[in-house]
Design a protein around this motif. Structure first.
Motif, PDB file in Angstrom:
ATOM      1  N   THR A 216       0.840  -1.202   0.000  1.00  0.00           N
ATOM      2  CA  THR A 216       0.000   0.000   0.000  1.00  0.00           C
ATOM      3  C   THR A 216       0.873   1.249   0.000  1.00  0.00           C
ATOM      4  OG1 THR A 216      -0.112   0.205   2.409  1.00  0.00           O
ATOM      5  CG2 THR A 216      -1.720  -1.264   1.372  1.00  0.00           C
ATOM      6  N   GLU A 217       0.232   2.408  -0.209  1.00  0.00           N
ATOM      7  CA  GLU A 217       0.949   3.693  -0.220  1.00  0.00           C
ATOM      8  C   GLU A 217       0.617   4.457   1.061  1.00  0.00           C
ATOM      9  OE1 GLU A 217       0.002   5.861  -3.832  1.00  0.00           O
ATOM     10  OE2 GLU A 217      -0.390   3.942  -4.854  1.00  0.00           O
ATOM     11  N   ILE A 218       1.649   4.941   1.746  1.00  0.00           N
ATOM     12  CA  ILE A 218       1.429   5.656   2.999  1.00  0.00           C
ATOM     13  C   ILE A 218       0.792   7.023   2.738  1.00  0.00           C
ATOM     14  CG2 ILE A 218       3.730   6.745   3.069  1.00  0.00           C
ATOM     15  CD1 ILE A 218       3.676   6.163   6.150  1.00  0.00           C
ATOM     16  N   GLN A 219      -0.110   7.423   3.621  1.00  0.00           N
ATOM     17  CA  GLN A 219      -0.798   8.727   3.548  1.00  0.00           C
ATOM     18  C   GLN A 219      -0.614   9.435   4.894  1.00  0.00           C
ATOM     19  OE1 GLN A 219      -3.034   9.530   0.539  1.00  0.00           O
ATOM     20  NE2 GLN A 219      -1.479   8.055  -0.097  1.00  0.00           N
ATOM     21  N   PRO A 220       0.488  10.163   5.052  1.00  0.00           N
ATOM     22  CA  PRO A 220       0.746  10.799   6.352  1.00  0.00           C
ATOM     23  C   PRO A 220      -0.073  12.077   6.541  1.00  0.00           C
ATOM     24  CG  PRO A 220       2.477  11.354   4.800  1.00  0.00           C
ATOM     25  CD  PRO A 220       1.543  10.423   4.073  1.00  0.00           C
ATOM     26  N   GLY A 221      -0.135  12.542   7.790  1.00  0.00           N
ATOM     27  CA  GLY A 221      -0.759  13.825   8.070  1.00  0.00           C
ATOM     28  C   GLY A 221       0.181  14.965   7.710  1.00  0.00           C
ATOM     29  N   ASP A 222      -0.317  16.215   7.786  1.00  0.00           N
ATOM     30  CA  ASP A 222       0.518  17.380   7.494  1.00  0.00           C
ATOM     31  C   ASP A 222       1.557  17.586   8.589  1.00  0.00           C
ATOM     32  OD1 ASP A 222      -0.984  17.793   5.265  1.00  0.00           O
ATOM     33  OD2 ASP A 222      -2.097  19.516   6.048  1.00  0.00           O
ATOM     34  N   GLU A 223       2.748  18.014   8.188  1.00  0.00           N
ATOM     35  CA  GLU A 223       3.779  18.341   9.185  1.00  0.00           C
ATOM     36  C   GLU A 223       3.439  19.632   9.916  1.00  0.00           C
ATOM     37  OE1 GLU A 223       7.724  18.316   7.619  1.00  0.00           O
ATOM     38  OE2 GLU A 223       7.515  16.325   6.709  1.00  0.00           O
ATOM     39  N   THR A 224       2.779  20.563   9.218  1.00  0.00           N
ATOM     40  CA  THR A 224       2.357  21.826   9.837  1.00  0.00           C
ATOM     41  C   THR A 224       1.242  21.560  10.835  1.00  0.00           C
ATOM     42  OG1 THR A 224       2.832  22.973   7.772  1.00  0.00           O
ATOM     43  CG2 THR A 224       1.473  24.152   9.378  1.00  0.00           C
ATOM     44  N   PRO A 225       1.390  21.981  12.081  1.00  0.00           N
ATOM     45  CA  PRO A 225       0.304  21.771  13.064  1.00  0.00           C
ATOM     46  C   PRO A 225      -0.969  22.494  12.628  1.00  0.00           C
ATOM     47  CG  PRO A 225       2.340  22.463  14.139  1.00  0.00           C
ATOM     48  CD  PRO A 225       2.545  22.667  12.676  1.00  0.00           C
ATOM     49  N   ARG A 226      -2.089  21.808  12.714  1.00  0.00           N
ATOM     50  CA  ARG A 226      -3.364  22.405  12.288  1.00  0.00           C
ATOM     51  C   ARG A 226      -4.450  22.112  13.323  1.00  0.00           C
ATOM     52  NH1 ARG A 226      -2.530  24.200   7.216  1.00  0.00           N
ATOM     53  NH2 ARG A 226      -1.134  23.057   5.811  1.00  0.00           N
ATOM     54  N   ALA A 227      -5.496  22.926  13.275  1.00  0.00           N
ATOM     55  CA  ALA A 227      -6.616  22.739  14.196  1.00  0.00           C
ATOM     56  C   ALA A 227      -7.895  23.269  13.565  1.00  0.00           C
ATOM     57  CB  ALA A 227      -6.349  23.461  15.513  1.00  0.00           C
ATOM     58  N   PHE A 228      -9.022  22.715  13.970  1.00  0.00           N
ATOM     59  CA  PHE A 228     -10.330  23.205  13.528  1.00  0.00           C
ATOM     60  C   PHE A 228     -10.786  24.402  14.359  1.00  0.00           C
ATOM     61  CE2 PHE A 228     -10.868  19.042  11.474  1.00  0.00           C
ATOM     62  CZ  PHE A 228     -11.511  19.419  10.306  1.00  0.00           C
TER      63      PHE A 228
END
Length: 627
Positions: A216-228
């Motif tokens: 499979t292909e990895i799908q990482p989260g963003d390195e930049t911290p984010r919030a709703f």
């Protein structure tokens, strides 16, 4: 035997995503609120995909937060991954999406509900509404507990006469094998509500230990911290990846060979399913030319090995599901922990609601969430907060709140439901909003915090921070519109380095920023400021300056819409007495009872000629009224 169990201002039936927001909103407004749910262990449960956000939906979560709701804060505290989608596109379609730890999410929300001072959370099955003279005055549970209230909000999700379907098997159940709600559904019919049968579904879950991730292909989260949430200051950095794989030729062959056993095609499923979230068998049939479909493997939490097989939603028999899973690269030896299933349930045809989400038939009764024909946690939560606000304000003798289509995606969602209805489980999309350049992910606070504070859901400290941000944006915008950048060697060099055309003369900083290759950071280098500018402020400045022409055009359209919204239509108008209306328009106007000329213009079957006739009646005062 029934007994008197207490008096409240507001009663919320259900504690899913709609119920949680409704209960918190009314309680925080000062209304004494009771929440009754079938199972306290299922508060804010995610029966389907363990995620929050995405196109349009992510903007809704930020709007809920700007109004003072809880969903954004809750996912910020409990997610396992966060990504900004569509970053290569314009700001109108950018969207934040979080992968949830579904168990932490529900436990954190339950803790929030339990700690809300004005809110009482109890377990019980509501079987009847107390209705006197077409007015709702409380509820009665299966155990005979009788609760009285000034207003009631129904947020029953997919529990109303719910039936789970797996292949040839069909049985009465709510989602995840919970008790269904039967008698409440029957009473709604007795009261004269028109119900419709809808269907939704969920894919199998597999054991992470048995997945071959090398395929499979990895799908990482963003390195930049984010919030709703606009209030979040602590960010989760230890993210878990998702994984991408695809269906195979073998997958499609298995589906083709077993379509006769699919309840969708055998006739066992009668309800209408969501067009924008089809089952895998539906995808294979509808898009037969496609050799493969995406499958995302999404962890359900940090402390479980269950993985959600996104894209493989199915109600095929269990033995077929085992073979389907084994046909997907990486899942050849995967152990299925839970089979996928379809669930059919009752929903109210939403044109029976006012834009406040109060029912037209029964006063002081509100509905929110999937009972109104929507799909999705975000759509449910959005309706929940508005129903909670309006039920709470009605109980406190205050004016109700209606968001317009130009105010928020929440306004688009509710207006679509109550004006147009829905023939399938409704999903919010950016294309449904005619003012989507105004209704962006980045500016939800600028659009709605003022209202949230005015009604009492945004505390003073947060409101002051909002005012400071607003002032900082205005101050920096004024600076960039007053300072000139001259064609010095340094300036020309920077412009050349980003592929722009050299300046021939001095230019306002704001006008230079309008160039597509220029960013706010570039302008800061060429025209430094003494003041530090927060990234959120910088983002607003860049978007507002770059898209100024488009934004102004949208605002002009909004002004035109507001003039039509101001043309109010009396509730007791008699459309039969207005000559010249087309028969279809007359029938649909009588069903929806629009509150304004603008809403009337959006009703299916009402054409511009009908609106002109209606406008003449309104302006000349020739308003025929029902006695």
């Amino acid at each position: 035997m029934s007994y008197d169990a207490g008096n409240y201002d507001v009663i919320v039936i259900g504690a899913g995503h709609a119920g949680s927001e409704a209960g918190l909103a009314s309680a925080r407004l000062g209304a004494k609120t009771l929440m009754i749910t079938i199972n306290l262990d299922m508060v804010a449960f995610m029966p389907c995909n363990p995620s929050i956000g995405g196109p349009a939906k992510g903007t809704v979560v930020r709007e809920i937060d700007a109004l003072g709701g809880e969903m954004a804060k809750n996912i910020d505290k409990t997610h396992i991954q966060m990504r900004m989608l569509n970053t290569g596109k314009g700001p109108a379609v950018r969207a934040l999406r979080a992968q949830a730890d579904k168990f932490s999410y529900q436990h954190e929300m339950k803790k929030t509900l339990e700690n809300e001072p004005n809110l009482t959370l109890v377990q019980g099955m509501v079987e009847r509404l107390i209705v006197e003279d077409d007015e709702c005055k409380g509820v009665i549970t299966k155990t005979g507990a009788t609760y009285h209230a000034k207003t009631v909000v129904i947020t029953t999700g997919t529990f109303l006469r719910g039936e789970i379907i797996i292949g040839e098997l069909k049985y009465s159940s709510g989602p995840n094998n919970q008790q269904p709600s039967i008698k409440l559904s029957e009473q709604l019919e007795e009261l004269g509500f028109n119900l419709v049968r809808f269907k939704t579904g969920t894919p199998p879950r597999v054991n992470s230990h048995t997945i071959d991730y090398s395929k499979t292909e990895i799908q990482p989260g963003d390195e930049t911290p984010r919030a709703f949430s606009y209030e979040t200051v602590k960010y989760i950095t230890d993210q878990l990846p998702c994984w991408l794989t695809y269906t195979s030729e073998k997958t499609h062959q298995i589906i083709d060979e077993n379509l006769h056993r699919s309840p969708m095609y055998s006739g066992m499923i009668k309800g209408t399913g969501p067009r924008y979230c089809p089952s895998i068998e539906d995808k294979v049939v509808r898009f037969h030319d496609k050799p493969r479909h995406q499958i995302f493997l999404e962890p359900e939490g940090r402390n479980t090995q269950e993985v959600y097989v996104q894209g493989l939603s199915t109600s095929l028999p269990e033995d077929v599901q085992h073979r389907l899973i084994a046909s997907v690269p990486g899942l050849e030896n995967a152990q299925m922990m839970r089979p996928g299933y379809a669930i059919e349930y009752d929903a109210i045809i939403p044109t029976q609601l006012w834009p406040t989400l109060e029912t037209k038939k029964i006063k002081n009764l509100y509905t929110a969430g999937q009972i109104n024909g929507t799909s999705g946690y975000e759509e449910a939560a959005a309706q929940g907060i508005m129903a909670g606000i309006n039920a709470g304000r009605r109980a406190l003798d205050k004016e109700e709140v209606i968001l317009s289509r130009s105010d928020a995606y929440i306004g688009v969602l509710i207006d679509d439901l109550v004006t147009k209805g829905t023939a399938e489980p409704y999903r919010l999309l950016t294309s449904r909003a005619e003012y989507r350049l105004l209704l962006r992910h980045d500016n939800a606070d600028l659009r709605l915090t003022e209202l949230g504070h005015e009604i009492g859901l945004i505390p003073e400290e947060r409101y002051q921070k909002f005012l400071d941000k607003k002032a900082a944006i205005e101050q920096e915008m004024e600076r960039l519109q007053s300072i000139r950048i001259k064609p010095t060697d340094e300036v020309q060099e920077l412009i050349r380095s980003v592929g722009g055309s050299e300046l021939k003369d001095g230019i306002l900083a704001a006008d230079l920023l309008k160039r597509p290759e220029m960013t706010y950071e570039h302008i800061r280098k060429l025209a430094p400021s003494d003041q530090e500018v927060h990234p959120d402020v910088a983002e607003q400045i860049e978007i507002q300056i770059k898209y100024e022409g488009y934004i102004q055009k949208s605002l002009q359209q909004v002004d035109k819409l507001k003039r039509m919204e101001d043309k109010k239509i009396p509730e007791n108008i008699d459309y039969d007495a207005i000559s010249g209306l087309a028969n279809e328009a007359r029938a649909n106007l009588k069903e929806v009872h629009p509150l304004s000329l603008a809403q009337a213009s959006r009703i299916s079957g009402v054409n511009p000629a009908d609106i002109s006739i209606l406008l003449v009646y309104l302006e000349q005062g020739k308003i025929a009224r029902v006695n």
